[in-house]
Design a protein around this motif. Sequence first.
Motif, short mmCIF file in Angstrom:
data_model
loop_
_atom_site.label_atom_id
_atom_site.label_comp_id
_atom_site.label_asym_id
_atom_site.label_seq_id
_atom_site.Cartn_x
_atom_site.Cartn_y
_atom_site.Cartn_z
N ILE A 1 1.18 -1.15 0.19
CA ILE A 1 -0.45 0.30 -0.73
C ILE A 1 0.73 1.98 -0.12
N THR A 2 1.58 1.28 0.71
CA THR A 2 3.34 1.89 0.94
C THR A 2 3.43 2.71 0.07
N ARG A 3 3.53 1.37 -1.11
CA ARG A 3 4.80 1.37 -2.58
C ARG A 3 3.60 2.18 -3.26
N SER A 4 1.88 1.80 -3.37
CA SER A 4 1.12 2.52 -4.46
C SER A 4 0.82 3.89 -4.83
N SER A 5 0.69 4.00 -2.93
CA SER A 5 0.89 5.11 -2.27
C SER A 5 1.43 6.30 -2.45
N ILE A 6 3.04 5.68 -3.17
CA ILE A 6 4.14 6.83 -2.70
C ILE A 6 3.74 7.34 -4.39
N LEU A 7 3.40 5.95 -4.99
CA LEU A 7 3.74 6.29 -6.63
C LEU A 7 3.02 7.52 -6.86
N GLU A 8 1.74 6.88 -6.01
CA GLU A 8 0.73 8.39 -6.81
C GLU A 8 0.89 9.58 -6.29
N VAL A 9 1.80 9.67 -5.35
CA VAL A 9 1.85 11.03 -4.96
C VAL A 9 3.31 11.41 -5.67
N VAL A 10 4.01 11.16 -5.60
CA VAL A 10 5.23 11.49 -6.95
C VAL A 10 4.64 11.72 -8.29
N GLN A 11 3.43 11.85 -8.68
CA GLN A 11 2.84 11.94 -9.81
C GLN A 11 2.66 12.83 -10.04
N GLN A 12 1.60 14.04 -8.73
CA GLN A 12 1.42 14.93 -8.60
C GLN A 12 2.24 16.07 -9.01
N ASP A 13 1.53 16.80 -9.26
CA ASP A 13 1.62 18.52 -9.74
C ASP A 13 2.54 18.97 -8.53
N TYR A 14 2.09 19.23 -7.36
CA TYR A 14 3.05 19.97 -6.36
C TYR A 14 4.04 19.31 -6.15
N ILE A 15 4.75 17.82 -6.70
CA ILE A 15 5.68 17.57 -6.25
C ILE A 15 6.76 18.31 -7.47
N ARG A 16 5.88 18.00 -8.57
CA ARG A 16 7.58 18.64 -9.63
C ARG A 16 7.37 19.73 -8.97
N THR A 17 6.18 21.08 -8.83
CA THR A 17 6.82 22.16 -7.93
C THR A 17 7.84 22.24 -6.86
N ALA A 18 7.83 21.23 -6.19
CA ALA A 18 8.85 20.63 -4.83
C ALA A 18 10.50 20.65 -5.88
N TRP A 19 10.23 20.38 -7.02
CA TRP A 19 12.18 19.61 -7.65
C TRP A 19 12.06 21.00 -8.28
N ALA A 20 10.89 21.75 -8.84
CA ALA A 20 10.94 23.14 -9.52
C ALA A 20 11.95 23.78 -8.55
N LYS A 21 12.37 24.15 -7.29
CA LYS A 21 12.50 24.94 -6.20
C LYS A 21 14.14 24.42 -6.06
N GLY A 22 14.45 23.62 -6.35
CA GLY A 22 15.84 23.53 -5.98
C GLY A 22 15.38 22.80 -4.67
N LEU A 23 14.98 21.91 -4.02
CA LEU A 23 14.74 21.49 -2.55
C LEU A 23 15.61 19.78 -3.60
N ALA A 24 16.14 19.08 -1.59
CA ALA A 24 17.09 18.44 -2.01
C ALA A 24 15.94 17.05 -1.58
N GLU A 25 16.45 15.90 -3.01
CA GLU A 25 15.63 14.53 -2.79
C GLU A 25 15.52 14.40 -1.79
N ARG A 26 15.66 14.02 -0.34
CA ARG A 26 15.32 13.75 1.20
C ARG A 26 14.42 14.86 1.05
N THR A 27 15.15 16.61 1.71
CA THR A 27 13.38 16.92 1.89
C THR A 27 12.37 16.84 1.08
#
Lengths: 324, 316
Positions: free
Chosen positions: B201-227
């Motif tokens: 369940i964690t795997r599938s739920s995280i995989l779904e979250v990872v594809q969300q737009d706000y995660i792309r926004t977080a990457w675009a801010k230059g945050l570290a992967e851990r953050t």
Amino acid sequence: MTTLLKVNNLKTHFFTHTGVVKAVDGVSFHIDESEIVAVVGESGCGKSVSQLSIMQLVSTPPGKIVDGTVEFEGRDILRLDPKGKEMRGIRGGKISMIFQEPMTSLNPLLTIHRQLTEAMEVHLDLDRSQIHDRAIELLDMVGISDTDKRIHDYPHQFSGGMRQRIMIAMALSCNPRIIIADEPTTALDVTTQAQLLELMSDLVSKFKASLIIVTHNLGIVARYARRIYVMYAGRVIESGTAKEIFGSPKHPYTRGLLNCVPRLDTKDETRLVPIAGSIPNLVNMKPNCAFYSRCQHRVEECKREYWPVLRHITGLHHVSCHAC
Amino acid sequence: MTVYTLRKLIHTGIVLIIVSFLVFIAVRLLPGDPVLIYLNETENATPEKIAQLRTEFGLDKPIPIQYLNWVINAMQGDFGKSIYYDISAISLIAEALPVTIYLCLSALLISAVAGILAGLICAIRRGTYLDNVLTVLANLGVTIPKFWLGFLLIYLFGYQLGWLPIHGYTHPWDDFWMSVKQMIMPALSLCCFAISSTTRITRSSILEVVQQDYIRTAWAKGLAERTIVFRHVLRNGLITIVTLLGVNVRFLLGQCVVIEIVFNMPGLGRLLVESIFRQDYIALQGASLVVGLFIVLSNFIVDISYGWIDPRIRQE
């Protein structure tokens, strides 16, 4: 004016089950300091992917940047590790992005304060209270009222237009050199669109940043952009200043696009003419001109020959066409 | 949040009343007469004696009155006197409860930590060798029967290798190491399914979250992967994970019946089963109510966690 960012022969392909999708296939463009440039095209023409490629934000797999360079501050930033420190320093710090969907681009579980300050914590050498003050100042600047209180609210407490204002504040927060706005107003209603575009162009000139607007709305382009790149099926097919493109469009596709736009300055009740056919399937495309099947001016050469390279016409005007 | 908590508290209270009613009814629907069984043990079943015992147990009164008497006494901590042991049911439960809490909590903790971690690794390193191995293991873990795994562990580590005691239970405050050694195998066989389901369940739920737009926004801010993973991704995946943990509590409490019998542990599960066989309806309804109480409590905690995680739920 010095060139700030130069993209050369960028190729981003998606490797899918049905075949290779050449979403971006040899795109070159550049942007100068304090310039507003527009990238125009239909949905699926590769305009968004080309911008995400600059930031190395294309999801891999299935996407992959297979060729090309992006020169920024004297180096090719496509050679940097996508998750590495240098690339992270550029993202949000030197080049920032505003996305199409304000409703989903903010994290629903974190306060605006958290989301606005986290980029500044990474990129700016300021302490906590300075960052907080700057966050308030930025929100004031993009026209959010009662900022002291509202900064602790969550995204769902704001409207779409307000959220896009917050996205703009976030994009500006670290004094970037370039802001890439990927269809920033497409999801908003028309009055909000106008306000936001006005705000963006004001703030961009205030922050002395350059702006790349990705859009399919030619009205936006005509009003704000100095130069235009028209994209079709993963390539730039015509480029030039706004005056050149709107004044004397050369490529049949560009002319077709302009014919679809209602104009106030034509007297007759001229009918809008849609472009015949639809955009080609980008899976396993043939190497000749992708507009061939829809083109009214096609010649024998267009079918036989490879897609033509951009040819200089006058001034900054370039076109990729055998027939014109 | 206060309003939200209060509302959930009222819900919990209502559910608890329904649970107590169902427990009472279910126990009364069981075949057999507890009085006869009780008298059989003492071997003097005259009609007078039967009638006398019925009055003593309050079984001659109408069912609704019996229910009310039971609930009112239960609220004061009196579950009645066990028919079989002839001591108060509450002291039987008090003796068995720590065993079950210890067992289920260990299993829940192991499954939560290991499952969330494994699921997170799978999702972030999706498609890699590690992801494939963990996914296969997780699928295997879901399908293995618990009691069979228990016997297998006993045979291997208890009988063949002799590393761990094969059964029994010791309180951690009596002999800590012994209690840990005795707990390893039961906890592992109990949480096997929970680890696997949490991973999946964690795997599938995280995989779904990872594809969300706000995660792309977080990457675009230059945050570290851990953050990005811990601040943005995990938090958003938590709703699904917390729901699953609540489900796991119910599941573990149900499965510990089997495990306690396989490993001969004097827990609540064993008390339940033995009470059924002995027709000890007093101990049975007491123990069932306590299990129900824990499940209702875990649901309440899950609901409160939703509010704590998601501001949209909190301000509803």
